[in-house]
Design a protein around this motif. Structure first.
Motif, PDB file in Angstrom:
ATOM      1  N   GLU A  41       8.827 -28.546 -11.178  1.00 20.59           N
ATOM      2  CA  GLU A  41       9.106 -27.707 -10.017  1.00 20.59           C
ATOM      3  C   GLU A  41       9.810 -28.472  -8.903  1.00 20.59           C
ATOM      4  O   GLU A  41      10.001 -27.941  -7.812  1.00 20.59           O
ATOM      5  CB  GLU A  41       7.802 -27.084  -9.515  1.00 20.59           C
ATOM      6  N   ARG A  42      10.187 -29.717  -9.165  1.00 20.64           N
ATOM      7  CA  ARG A  42      10.978 -30.483  -8.204  1.00 20.64           C
ATOM      8  C   ARG A  42      12.441 -30.297  -8.572  1.00 20.64           C
ATOM      9  O   ARG A  42      12.850 -30.616  -9.686  1.00 20.64           O
ATOM     10  CB  ARG A  42      10.575 -31.962  -8.239  1.00 20.64           C
ATOM     11  N   ILE A  43      13.208 -29.775  -7.645  1.00 18.69           N
ATOM     12  CA  ILE A  43      14.557 -29.299  -7.956  1.00 18.69           C
ATOM     13  C   ILE A  43      15.435 -30.382  -8.566  1.00 18.69           C
ATOM     14  O   ILE A  43      16.200 -30.127  -9.501  1.00 18.69           O
ATOM     15  CB  ILE A  43      15.219 -28.716  -6.688  1.00 18.69           C
ATOM     16  N   ASP A  44      15.348 -31.614  -8.069  1.00 16.35           N
ATOM     17  CA  ASP A  44      16.268 -32.657  -8.523  1.00 16.35           C
ATOM     18  C   ASP A  44      15.655 -33.621  -9.536  1.00 16.35           C
ATOM     19  O   ASP A  44      16.271 -34.627  -9.873  1.00 16.35           O
ATOM     20  CB  ASP A  44      16.819 -33.444  -7.340  1.00 16.35           C
ATOM     21  N   SER A  45      14.455 -33.337 -10.048  1.00 13.26           N
ATOM     22  CA  SER A  45      13.853 -34.239 -11.038  1.00 13.26           C
ATOM     23  C   SER A  45      14.632 -34.146 -12.347  1.00 13.26           C
ATOM     24  O   SER A  45      14.943 -33.051 -12.824  1.00 13.26           O
ATOM     25  CB  SER A  45      12.385 -33.892 -11.278  1.00 13.26           C
ATOM     26  N   ARG A  46      14.959 -35.292 -12.945  1.00 15.15           N
ATOM     27  CA  ARG A  46      15.788 -35.315 -14.141  1.00 15.15           C
ATOM     28  C   ARG A  46      14.936 -35.226 -15.401  1.00 15.15           C
ATOM     29  O   ARG A  46      13.931 -35.916 -15.534  1.00 15.15           O
ATOM     30  CB  ARG A  46      16.636 -36.584 -14.181  1.00 15.15           C
ATOM     31  N   PHE A  47      15.371 -34.390 -16.327  1.00 13.67           N
ATOM     32  CA  PHE A  47      14.725 -34.241 -17.624  1.00 13.67           C
ATOM     33  C   PHE A  47      15.756 -34.426 -18.724  1.00 13.67           C
ATOM     34  O   PHE A  47      16.854 -33.855 -18.660  1.00 13.67           O
ATOM     35  CB  PHE A  47      14.100 -32.849 -17.767  1.00 13.67           C
ATOM     36  N   LEU A  48      15.394 -35.206 -19.739  1.00 15.34           N
ATOM     37  CA  LEU A  48      16.229 -35.383 -20.926  1.00 15.34           C
ATOM     38  C   LEU A  48      15.426 -35.001 -22.155  1.00 15.34           C
ATOM     39  O   LEU A  48      14.332 -35.534 -22.376  1.00 15.34           O
ATOM     40  CB  LEU A  48      16.687 -36.842 -21.040  1.00 15.34           C
TER      41      LEU A  48
END
Length: 222
Positions: A41-48
């Motif tokens: 829910e953190r807008i700029d957190s990166r997920f791969l």
């Protein structure tokens, strides 16, 4: 009505036999993502997602992020566009099956576009849609995450890092996927503390560009 492949765990027995392809169910996706709920829910957190299939995990992550964007910034179209694009820019996937990679991009674009259209109707901007498509083409890649290359061309997988600067600008830096993993000693874009991992020099550095202008300049094409 034909069952949508998005909701199926298996496309065909042959694909299971040849590639071990089985998609994660919606219930399992949500249960796993709830373990890192704050990050989703953190807008700029990166997920791969290194084997993203047609996007079961990435679609749910984007849905959660867009819900936050709408709640915080939905009253201002420009702010919504800015933060929705930041949300999209933070999601990455690699998929060895080309059709899955294409389907994943279209699925994520569809999620964005459905919400965007429902909020702003005929005020929606095609340049915003273009920026989202450009990001998805750069972030959801056809490749083999085990050897870090495209399965056919054997060219190295290259990801773009996107950073928001000065409110309306994005900074793009390109990194070789293998180098990223080897430098961080992990298979994600986070370090052990959950913070953005430190990466050395990019292979290419681009000038700042307005978030609604992605893909317009030849220097920003694939």
């Amino acid at each position: 009505m034909q069952e949508n492949n998005i909701n199926k765990q298996v496309k065909s027995k042959k694909r299971v036999a040849d590639h071990g392809e089985v998609f994660t169910s919606e219930r399992e996706v949500n249960a796993m993502l709830d373990l890192v709920k704050d990050e989703t829910e953190r807008i700029d957190s990166r997920f791969l997602e290194p084997a993203c299939g047609n996007g079961n995990f990435l679609a749910e992550i984007l849905s959660r992020k867009l819900k936050v964007v709408e709640n915080r910034y939905g009253k201002s179209q420009l702010e919504y566009e800015r933060y929705a694009i930041i949300a999209v820019s933070s999601i990455y996937g690699v998929e060895i099956q080309e059709d899955n990679a294409i389907e994943c991009r279209e699925r994520l674009f569809g999620l964005f576009n459905e919400k965007y259209t429902s909020l702003y109707g005929d005020k929606c901007k095609e340049e915003c849609r273009q920026s989202v498509r450009f990001l998805l083409n750069r972030n959801i890649l056809w490749g083999d995450a085990l050897d870090f290359t495209n399965p056919v061309t054997k060219e190295p997988i290259v990801f773009s890092e996107w950073s928001a600067v000065n409110g309306t600008q994005l900074k793009r830096r390109d990194y070789v996927f293998r180098f990223l993993v080897e430098k961080t000693h992990q298979f994600s874009l986070f370090n052990d503390e959950g913070e953005a991992a430190a990466i050395d020099e990019p292979i290419k550095d681009y000038p700042l560009i307005h978030f609604l202008k992605l893909g317009e300049d030849d220097t920003n094409q694939l």
